[in-house]
Motif scaffolding. Structure first.
Motif, PDB file in Angstrom:
ATOM      1  N   GLY A  31       0.796  -1.228   0.000  1.00 20.34           N
ATOM      2  CA  GLY A  31       0.000   0.000   0.000  1.00 20.34           C
ATOM      3  C   GLY A  31       0.821   1.266   0.000  1.00 20.34           C
ATOM      4  O   GLY A  31       0.312   2.349  -0.309  1.00 20.34           O
ATOM      5  N   LEU A  32       2.110   1.151   0.327  1.00 21.97           N
ATOM      6  CA  LEU A  32       2.986   2.325   0.345  1.00 21.97           C
ATOM      7  C   LEU A  32       3.750   2.498  -0.969  1.00 21.97           C
ATOM      8  O   LEU A  32       4.630   3.363  -1.057  1.00 21.97           O
ATOM      9  N   ALA A  33       3.404   1.721  -1.975  1.00 25.11           N
ATOM     10  CA  ALA A  33       4.146   1.765  -3.233  1.00 25.11           C
ATOM     11  C   ALA A  33       4.122   3.151  -3.861  1.00 25.11           C
ATOM     12  O   ALA A  33       5.085   3.559  -4.525  1.00 25.11           O
ATOM     13  N   GLU A  34       3.040   3.903  -3.669  1.00 21.31           N
ATOM     14  CA  GLU A  34       2.922   5.221  -4.280  1.00 21.31           C
ATOM     15  C   GLU A  34       3.142   6.351  -3.269  1.00 21.31           C
ATOM     16  O   GLU A  34       2.946   7.520  -3.603  1.00 21.31           O
ATOM     17  N   PHE A  35       3.553   6.013  -2.066  1.00 19.56           N
ATOM     18  CA  PHE A  35       3.851   7.054  -1.076  1.00 19.56           C
ATOM     19  C   PHE A  35       5.112   7.796  -1.485  1.00 19.56           C
ATOM     20  O   PHE A  35       6.105   7.191  -1.893  1.00 19.56           O
TER      21      PHE A  35
END
Length: 256
Positions: A31-35
């Motif tokens: 879920g943090l791939a695009e952070f």
């Protein structure tokens, strides 16, 4: 029209007790791939933990290789603190997109950092990031001598009592460096209001020369919400308000 802050799902990968009052959580997952970090050294994210619906704000201690580190102050009660005080590895959390406010003015020759335990993660990251002579005053209840970067020019202070702070008195006694610089501070809200007035009235600093933020309230032990001071400051100036009136409105907005 306001835009809701973007949210990211994550999970607790690791948990480490840095001291009796400070716990490090390493968050990760797909879920943090695009952070994307702002790169601002005092940036914070909202953190929503299982069983809660409100976010609390924490400094991003570091962001690297898809892992986001936050250091959480733990005490007796609180939305996040009770959860972080136990083994929470593997549990899901939600974080919001980061925001930051640390802005060095052009020509700054030095940096002064003052804060209590809640401000320590930001002070550590600022000290790692800024390539200027930096002096630190840290009011903490635990032995955290190795927490700040090696070689830091730091004065360690003990809180006057549990849940209390005396940083306003500390700032009154600072021997300020020559020339122009930048003053950054975070801690208990009442202390921050007193310090902000001191900087404006006694030191005569321009608003761009300092950033003073209340992270928690001594009376209720509740962290104020993050509010962007920019729109409040610009609207106040447009309305002809004094800096004291504008910052009072800012404090009210954070504590509602």
């Amino acid at each position: 029209m306001s835009t809701r802050a973007r949210q990211f799902s994550a999970e607790v990968l690791r948990r480490e007790e840095l001291s009796p009052h400070l716990v490090r959580l390493t968050l990760g997952g797909a879920g943090l791939a695009e952070f994307t970090s702002t790169g601002v050294p005092d940036e914070w994210v909202g953190l929503v933990v299982p069983g809660q619906f409100q976010s609390r704000y924490y400094t991003v201690r570091s962001w690297a290789s898809g892992e986001l580190v936050v250091d959480v102050v733990v005490h007796d009660v609180g939305l996040v603190t009770e959860w972080a005080a136990r083994d929470c590895v593997g549990e899901p959390v939600t974080i919001t997109e980061p925001r930051g406010s640390f802005t060095l003015p052009a020509g700054a020759a030095w940096v002064l950092l003052v804060g209590d335990l809640t401000g320590l993660p930001a002070m550590a990251r600022i000290a790692e990031t800024v390539d200027l002579p930096t002096r630190i005053w840290a009011e903490v209840p635990d032995d955290l001598g190795s927490y700040l970067p090696e070689g830091s020019n730091v004065t360690w202070l003990a809180p006057p009592a549990p849940g209390a702070s005396a940083l306003a008195e500390v700032v009154d006694g600072i021997d300020w460096p020559d020339g122009d610089g930048y003053f950054w501070m975070a801690g208990e809200s009442a202390q921050m209001r007193a310090i902000r007035k001191h900087l404006m009235r006694e030191r005569g600093l321009a608003s761009t020369a300092y950033d003073v933020m209340g992270y928690w309230r001594g009376s209720a032990q509740r962290q104020p919400r993050a509010v962007d001071p920019g729109p409040i400051y610009r609207a106040g100036k447009a309305a002809g308000k004094t800096d004291d009136q504008i910052w009072a409105e800012y404090d009210d907005a954070r504590n509602t």
